[in-house]
Design a protein around this motif. Structure first.
Motif, PDB file in Angstrom:
ATOM      1  N   ALA A 179      18.208 -11.915 -24.969  1.00 16.88           N
ATOM      2  CA  ALA A 179      16.938 -11.384 -25.450  1.00 16.88           C
ATOM      3  C   ALA A 179      15.938 -11.289 -24.310  1.00 16.88           C
ATOM      4  O   ALA A 179      15.905 -12.135 -23.424  1.00 16.88           O
ATOM      5  CB  ALA A 179      16.377 -12.263 -26.565  1.00 16.88           C
ATOM      6  N   VAL A 180      15.133 -10.238 -24.364  1.00 16.90           N
ATOM      7  CA  VAL A 180      14.081 -10.012 -23.379  1.00 16.90           C
ATOM      8  C   VAL A 180      12.755  -9.897 -24.108  1.00 16.90           C
ATOM      9  O   VAL A 180      12.658  -9.242 -25.157  1.00 16.90           O
ATOM     10  CB  VAL A 180      14.365  -8.728 -22.568  1.00 16.90           C
ATOM     11  N   HIS A 181      11.747 -10.558 -23.585  1.00 20.11           N
ATOM     12  CA  HIS A 181      10.387 -10.450 -24.122  1.00 20.11           C
ATOM     13  C   HIS A 181      10.035  -8.967 -24.258  1.00 20.11           C
ATOM     14  O   HIS A 181      10.198  -8.193 -23.303  1.00 20.11           O
ATOM     15  CB  HIS A 181       9.436 -11.128 -23.136  1.00 20.11           C
ATOM     16  N   PRO A 182       9.593  -8.515 -25.435  1.00 20.47           N
ATOM     17  CA  PRO A 182       9.294  -7.086 -25.619  1.00 20.47           C
ATOM     18  C   PRO A 182       8.355  -6.516 -24.561  1.00 20.47           C
ATOM     19  O   PRO A 182       8.470  -5.341 -24.199  1.00 20.47           O
ATOM     20  CB  PRO A 182       8.650  -7.044 -27.013  1.00 20.47           C
ATOM     21  N   GLN A 183       7.459  -7.320 -24.056  1.00 19.67           N
ATOM     22  CA  GLN A 183       6.519  -6.861 -23.037  1.00 19.67           C
ATOM     23  C   GLN A 183       7.234  -6.513 -21.722  1.00 19.67           C
ATOM     24  O   GLN A 183       6.704  -5.778 -20.901  1.00 19.67           O
ATOM     25  CB  GLN A 183       5.475  -7.949 -22.789  1.00 19.67           C
ATOM     26  N   TYR A 184       8.459  -7.019 -21.557  1.00 17.81           N
ATOM     27  CA  TYR A 184       9.241  -6.804 -20.333  1.00 17.81           C
ATOM     28  C   TYR A 184      10.465  -5.935 -20.613  1.00 17.81           C
ATOM     29  O   TYR A 184      11.391  -5.887 -19.811  1.00 17.81           O
ATOM     30  CB  TYR A 184       9.683  -8.152 -19.760  1.00 17.81           C
ATOM     31  N   ARG A 185      10.452  -5.237 -21.741  1.00  9.62           N
ATOM     32  CA  ARG A 185      11.628  -4.507 -22.197  1.00  9.62           C
ATOM     33  C   ARG A 185      12.053  -3.397 -21.245  1.00  9.62           C
ATOM     34  O   ARG A 185      13.230  -3.033 -21.186  1.00  9.62           O
ATOM     35  CB  ARG A 185      11.360  -3.932 -23.595  1.00  9.62           C
ATOM     36  N   PHE A 186      11.125  -2.861 -20.483  1.00  7.02           N
ATOM     37  CA  PHE A 186      11.458  -1.747 -19.592  1.00  7.02           C
ATOM     38  C   PHE A 186      11.619  -2.192 -18.138  1.00  7.02           C
ATOM     39  O   PHE A 186      11.579  -1.380 -17.229  1.00  7.02           O
ATOM     40  CB  PHE A 186      10.389  -0.654 -19.695  1.00  7.02           C
ATOM     41  N   HIS A 187      11.820  -3.490 -17.927  1.00  2.76           N
ATOM     42  CA  HIS A 187      11.928  -4.026 -16.566  1.00  2.76           C
ATOM     43  C   HIS A 187      13.366  -4.187 -16.088  1.00  2.76           C
ATOM     44  O   HIS A 187      13.600  -4.630 -14.965  1.00  2.76           O
ATOM     45  CB  HIS A 187      11.233  -5.394 -16.481  1.00  2.76           C
ATOM     46  N   GLY A 188      14.346  -3.858 -16.940  1.00  2.00           N
ATOM     47  CA  GLY A 188      15.743  -3.978 -16.531  1.00  2.00           C
ATOM     48  C   GLY A 188      16.243  -5.405 -16.443  1.00  2.00           C
ATOM     49  O   GLY A 188      17.207  -5.696 -15.719  1.00  2.00           O
ATOM     50  N   ILE A 189      15.628  -6.309 -17.206  1.00  2.95           N
ATOM     51  CA  ILE A 189      15.981  -7.724 -17.117  1.00  2.95           C
ATOM     52  C   ILE A 189      17.387  -7.999 -17.661  1.00  2.95           C
ATOM     53  O   ILE A 189      18.093  -8.896 -17.186  1.00  2.95           O
ATOM     54  CB  ILE A 189      14.920  -8.569 -17.844  1.00  2.95           C
ATOM     55  N   GLU A 190      17.837  -7.204 -18.636  1.00  2.00           N
ATOM     56  CA  GLU A 190      19.187  -7.414 -19.168  1.00  2.00           C
ATOM     57  C   GLU A 190      20.232  -7.366 -18.055  1.00  2.00           C
ATOM     58  O   GLU A 190      21.199  -8.138 -18.056  1.00  2.00           O
ATOM     59  CB  GLU A 190      19.524  -6.355 -20.229  1.00  2.00           C
ATOM     60  N   LYS A 191      20.026  -6.483 -17.098  1.00  2.00           N
ATOM     61  CA  LYS A 191      20.990  -6.358 -15.999  1.00  2.00           C
ATOM     62  C   LYS A 191      21.021  -7.613 -15.140  1.00  2.00           C
ATOM     63  O   LYS A 191      22.088  -8.026 -14.664  1.00  2.00           O
ATOM     64  CB  LYS A 191      20.669  -5.138 -15.132  1.00  2.00           C
ATOM     65  N   ASN A 192      19.864  -8.234 -14.922  1.00  3.64           N
ATOM     66  CA  ASN A 192      19.828  -9.472 -14.150  1.00  3.64           C
ATOM     67  C   ASN A 192      20.681 -10.554 -14.810  1.00  3.64           C
ATOM     68  O   ASN A 192      21.443 -11.261 -14.138  1.00  3.64           O
ATOM     69  CB  ASN A 192      18.395  -9.973 -13.992  1.00  3.64           C
ATOM     70  N   PHE A 193      20.568 -10.665 -16.132  1.00  2.00           N
ATOM     71  CA  PHE A 193      21.368 -11.641 -16.854  1.00  2.00           C
ATOM     72  C   PHE A 193      22.844 -11.276 -16.813  1.00  2.00           C
ATOM     73  O   PHE A 193      23.706 -12.139 -16.597  1.00  2.00           O
ATOM     74  CB  PHE A 193      20.887 -11.755 -18.307  1.00  2.00           C
TER      75      PHE A 193
END
Length: 299
Positions: free
Chosen positions: A201-215
């Motif tokens: 899960a990614v904080h909605p405020q950071y949804r467009f930051h590509g954080i899923e890829k980091n995980f």
């Protein structure tokens, strides 16, 4: 920061007028913004359209009334801003996969969207540190406060059961977090043995930051050699999906079998295993995973 204050004002307006008919024009007028400006700013800042946020908040409150009150469905429909019981039933079933009557009979409330709380001082995406760390027992309170922010991505999630599973993942060093200046902005739990991602899960405020890829990059280096990685998410076309399915598809996940979990229709997605997915040596050490006590790659 001014943008966040503006969106916070809009969200406060929505909360104080949830029992009224709300749309972009009314909210924009209520907070004295151009509706075009508010639409763009709200989506960019909150990770969801203002219309989508209002609909999910209204249906969540309606679901709460269905379970915890004896109000007639028509009264609940009108309170949620629908002009008829039929219109309400259609919208409710599209999001909850049950009619209002069926939902009431099951007596199991779960929210689509809880009241949103923004990080007041986020880092610019290009300056944000993207270190993924092993979660420890000391992170559990923040993790459980984070869950309500992302609850819409996990239909029927039972928080007590989730807490129990989280403790097991932490013990096995299979729980990951990312913070932005101390604020939790991402969380993931996975199994090295099976390659399954049990929570991401990614904080909605950071949804467009590509954080899923980091995980995902971190998890790739941890699963058994050659094994694919799996995750379950919304089925195609599910109106309750706030973008999670598309995010996983962009990362290379492919469609697999259809499932039903806790009575909710879902689908398993698979990221095929590749030799390069399982890092070793110098390449493995380059994966950005940090642990205050012990590095994941040493586990």
């Amino acid at each position: 920061r001014k943008n966040i204050e503006n969106i916070t004002e809009a969200m406060e307006y929505i909360e104080s007028h949830l029992n009224e008919k709300l749309d972009l024009e009314k909210v924009a007028k209520g907070v004295h913004f151009s509706k075009y400006y508010l639409h763009r700013l709200f989506t960019d800042t909150a990770g969801v359209t203002l219309h989508g946020y209002i609909r999910r908040r209204k249906l969540t409150e309606a679901a709460k009334l269905l379970v915890f009150s004896k109000k007639p469905v028509l009264e609940i429909a009108l309170t949620a801003g629908y002009e008829s019981q039929q219109a309400f039933a259609g919208a409710f079933k599209a999001m909850y996969k049950q009619t209002p009557g069926e939902y009431r009979e099951r007596e199991m409330f779960y929210p689509l969207q809880l009241e949103f709380e923004l990080n007041k001082a986020p880092s610019p995406p290009e300056l944000m540190e993207r270190a993924v760390s092993c979660a420890g027992a000391e992170d559990i309170p923040d993790w459980m406060e984070f869950v309500p922010l992302v609850i819409g991505g996990f239909p029927c999630l039972d928080q007590a059961e989730h807490l129990e599973q989280l403790r097991r993942h932490i013990e096995q060093k299979q729980a990951l977090i990312m913070r932005d200046q101390g604020v939790m902005v991402g969380a993931g739990a996975f199994s090295r043995q099976t390659g399954s991602i049990d929570f991401l899960a990614v904080h909605p405020q950071y949804r467009f930051h590509g954080i899923e890829k980091n995980f995902l990059d971190c998890i790739k280096g941890q699963v058994s050699a050659g094994r694919g990685i799996s995750i379950t998410t919304f089925r195609e076309g599910d109106k309750a999906d706030a973008g999670q399915r598309e995010a996983y598809k962009r990362l290379g996940f492919e469609e697999s079998e259809l499932l039903t979990e806790f009575g909710y229709p879902t689908q398993r997605l698979i990221l095929p295993g590749r030799p390069s997915d399982n890092l070793s040596g110098d390449a493995k050490r380059r994966v950005t995973i940090h642990d205050k006590k012990e590095d994941l790659n040493e586990g």
